[in-house]
Design an enzyme around this catalytic site. Structure first.
Site, PDB file in Angstrom:
ATOM      1  N   GLU A 175     -49.456  43.079  16.571  1.00  0.00           N
ATOM      2  CA  GLU A 175     -48.648  43.445  17.744  1.00  0.00           C
ATOM      3  C   GLU A 175     -49.379  44.446  18.630  1.00  0.00           C
ATOM      4  O   GLU A 175     -48.771  45.174  19.420  1.00  0.00           O
ATOM      5  CB  GLU A 175     -47.276  43.963  17.304  1.00  0.00           C
ATOM      6  CG  GLU A 175     -46.491  42.951  16.474  1.00  0.00           C
ATOM      7  CD  GLU A 175     -45.489  42.087  17.249  1.00  0.00           C
ATOM      8  OE1 GLU A 175     -44.910  42.567  18.239  1.00  0.00           O
ATOM      9  OE2 GLU A 175     -45.282  40.914  16.848  1.00  0.00           O
ATOM     10  N   HIS A 245     -41.920  48.600  15.713  1.00  0.00           N
ATOM     11  CA  HIS A 245     -43.332  48.943  15.899  1.00  0.00           C
ATOM     12  C   HIS A 245     -43.491  50.417  15.541  1.00  0.00           C
ATOM     13  O   HIS A 245     -42.552  51.202  15.687  1.00  0.00           O
ATOM     14  CB  HIS A 245     -43.773  48.774  17.364  1.00  0.00           C
ATOM     15  CG  HIS A 245     -43.794  47.371  17.850  1.00  0.00           C
ATOM     16  ND1 HIS A 245     -43.239  46.981  19.049  1.00  0.00           N
ATOM     17  CD2 HIS A 245     -44.316  46.255  17.316  1.00  0.00           C
ATOM     18  CE1 HIS A 245     -43.429  45.689  19.229  1.00  0.00           C
ATOM     19  NE2 HIS A 245     -44.066  45.218  18.184  1.00  0.00           N
ATOM     20  N   CYS A 366     -43.875  51.640  25.511  1.00  0.00           N
ATOM     21  CA  CYS A 366     -44.010  50.173  25.385  1.00  0.00           C
ATOM     22  C   CYS A 366     -44.549  49.580  26.668  1.00  0.00           C
ATOM     23  O   CYS A 366     -45.213  48.544  26.654  1.00  0.00           O
ATOM     24  CB  CYS A 366     -42.662  49.504  25.158  1.00  0.00           C
ATOM     25  SG  CYS A 366     -41.845  49.978  23.668  1.00  0.00           S
TER      26      CYS A 366
HETATM   27  O1  SUG Z   1     -41.000  42.805  21.104  1.00  0.00           O
HETATM   28  N1  SUG Z   1     -38.248  43.295  23.196  1.00  0.00           N
HETATM   29  C1  SUG Z   1     -39.578  43.670  22.807  1.00  0.00           C
HETATM   30  C2  SUG Z   1     -39.755  45.144  22.961  1.00  0.00           C
HETATM   31  C3  SUG Z   1     -41.193  45.550  22.746  1.00  0.00           C
HETATM   32  C4  SUG Z   1     -41.359  47.013  22.703  1.00  0.00           C
HETATM   33  N2  SUG Z   1     -42.714  47.323  22.497  1.00  0.00           N
HETATM   34  C5  SUG Z   1     -43.174  48.394  21.795  1.00  0.00           C
HETATM   35  N3  SUG Z   1     -42.404  49.101  20.997  1.00  0.00           N
HETATM   36  N4  SUG Z   1     -44.422  48.662  21.917  1.00  0.00           N
HETATM   37  C6  SUG Z   1     -39.869  43.233  21.371  1.00  0.00           C
HETATM   38  O2  SUG Z   1     -38.979  43.327  20.529  1.00  0.00           O
HETATM   39  C7  SUG Z   1     -36.502  41.689  23.722  1.00  0.00           C
HETATM   40  C8  SUG Z   1     -36.394  40.351  24.411  1.00  0.00           C
HETATM   41  C9  SUG Z   1     -35.003  39.824  24.482  1.00  0.00           C
HETATM   42  O3  SUG Z   1     -34.227  40.012  23.552  1.00  0.00           O
HETATM   43  O4  SUG Z   1     -34.711  39.179  25.515  1.00  0.00           O
HETATM   44  C10 SUG Z   1     -37.926  41.999  23.361  1.00  0.00           C
HETATM   45  O5  SUG Z   1     -38.740  41.117  23.219  1.00  0.00           O
END
Ligand code: SUG
Length: 438
Positions: A175, A245, A366
């Site tokens: 990731e 994460h 993020c």
């Molecule tokens: O991968 N949310 C992302 C958020 C990513 C956050 N990134 C870090 N912490 N670096 C994920 O979970 C939600 C999409 C939705 O439900 O429509 C989403 O993908």
């Protein structure tokens, strides 16, 4: 030692930003599933955060949204005919797949790639490996287009090495920078790279998915040619509390590691390994937030650690750029107040409004990919993505004209919306001088 800057490449939030509820283990995504989003406000909020950091003297870059809907994904699933027929049929028979094909998740560029600055690598080039994001379907589709963006932006092979994603297998689940922290005396000095993983290859875990394997992290460290690395296991307690994460429970910058007591499976061993690797380079400054002051649930709800920890020009201590939700949660706000009034390495907190992204589990950290770059590297990358106030005005103008201010996941069934998304992206690419990605 060369002087270098931390350049933050934020993801420009795309026109199809919606609350799809696609990310198991990400509590914000699950809790807000099906709600109406406001893509226009989301993109404007992201751009205002970038503007604010430029105002503080930071070098700010941007990565464009990926093409959505992803018709290739829908065609792979057997949908065919005209674009409108594909959308209509997918909306009827595979609505979750349609949401995945529309996901604007590339906005969270901390997951775009893992980056090692040239001061750390064997061949003296800046290395980037695109994350395969193999755990979640809506994210697993990102890597080919992300690699294309990175290749266009970091196009000079003598200075930059862009590696494609690791194999698409659960053993290589990766990731990106969300599970990676670089510590150093100053950005241009050699650093120690910390890779945090949630499981070993081949290991199956109960509870929420662990999205990063040790094998993936080790593979990246090898191909980047890194000598000073530490691999640490993320605690199961953190993953099960919703820290999908590591950047939800820790953030580091320069010689400072800011983290929750429950972030790592073995905190002492993690810190000792970092100290050993840092010997002769810098003295590690750990700032641990005890669970008794900030319960892990509060840390995750308020996203205290999903903050940017920045060395800003003219400031002698680090600045934490935290989401508004950190200010609105009692325990995290008072921790921050107490922290900055002491004489530790973090001297200030700025609260940023990125609520639209937060409702999908994406805070300030993020939304950005950190790329530590020398002046020469900055001059050699694609200049169109390095922002100033004027370019931000131009991008905001496109957003105001082309983005909807209301989008429910059911609106994705409207074939007209696909054209809107495509036109909006074309205009954004024009501003960034990246038409080759259209
Ligand atoms: O991968 N949310 C992302 C958020 C990513 C956050 N990134 C870090 N912490 N670096 C994920 O979970 C939600 C999409 C939705 O439900 O429509 C989403 O993908």
């Amino acid at each position: 030692m060369t002087s270098a800057h931390e350049v933050n490449f934020d993801g420009l939030i795309g026109p199809s930003h919606n609350y799809g509820g696609l990310s198991d283990g990400n509590l914000a995504s699950s809790n807000n599933a099906g709600d109406v989003s406001n893509p226009r406000e989301a993109a404007l909020q992201g751009l205002e955060k970038m503007r604010m950091l430029i105002g503080h003297g930071m070098v700010q870059g941007v990565l464009p949204p990926l093409p959505r809907p992803n018709f290739d994904l829908l065609v792979s699933a057997g949908f065919h005919g005209s674009d409108a027929q594909i959308i209509e049929a997918a909306a009827k028979t595979a609505p979750r797949l349609l949401k995945a094909a529309y996901s604007a998740s590339s906005m969270w560029t901390a997951n775009a790639a893992t980056v090692s600055p040239s001061a750390d690598t064997e061949d003296g080039r800046l290395h980037l490996t695109t994350a395969n994001l193999s755990t979640m379907l809506h994210r697993a589709q990102e890597h080919p287009d992300t690699t294309a963006s990175l290749v266009s932006i970091f196009a000079n092979d003598e200075m930059f090495a862009v590696h494609g994603a690791l194999p698409m297998h659960p053993d290589f689940a990766d990731e990106g920078a969300a599970n990676h922290v670089r510590l150093c005396a100053s950005h241009g000095a050699p650093g120690v790279e910390l890779f945090v993983y949630g499981r070993d290859a081949g290991e199956s875990t109960l509870g929420f998915p662990a999205r990063q394997t040790r094998l993936a992290s080790e593979s990246i460290a090898r191909s980047h040619g890194l000598e000073r690395v530490v691999f640490a296991r993320q605690s199961r307690a953190a993953i099960d509390a919703g820290a999908f994460h590591n950047d939800v429970v820790s953030v580091g910058a320069l010689d400072t590691m800011f983290f929750h007591e429950l972030a790592f499976e073995d905190t002492d061993e993690t810190l000792n390994s970092l100290r050993r690797r840092a010997e002769g380079l810098f003295d590690l400054k750990p700032v641990m937030v005890p669970a008794k002051d900030v319960p892990i649930e509060d840390a995750i709800k308020a996203y205290l650690f999903n903050s940017q920890l920045l060395a800003m020009p003219g400031k002698d201590r680090l600045v934490l750029v935290a989401p508004m939700e950190t200010q609105e949660t009692e325990s995290t706000r008072s921790f921050c107040e107490q922290m900055v009034s002491g004489n530790g390495p973090i001297g200030d907190v700025i609260y940023a409004d990125v609520r639209q992204s937060m409702r999908n589990g994406g805070g300030p950290a993020c939304l950005r990919l950190r790329v530590v770059m020398t002046e020469d590297e900055i001059d050699s990358c694609h200049q169109g993505v390095l922002l100033d106030d004027e370019t931000i005005d131009d991008l905001q103008d496109v957003v105001r004209r082309t983005y909807r201010d209301r989008l429910s996941p059911t609106d994705l069934a409207d074939p007209e919306f696909a054209n809107e998304c495509c036109l909006a992206r074309e205009e954004l690419l024009k501003v960034l001088d990246l038409e080759e990605l259209a």
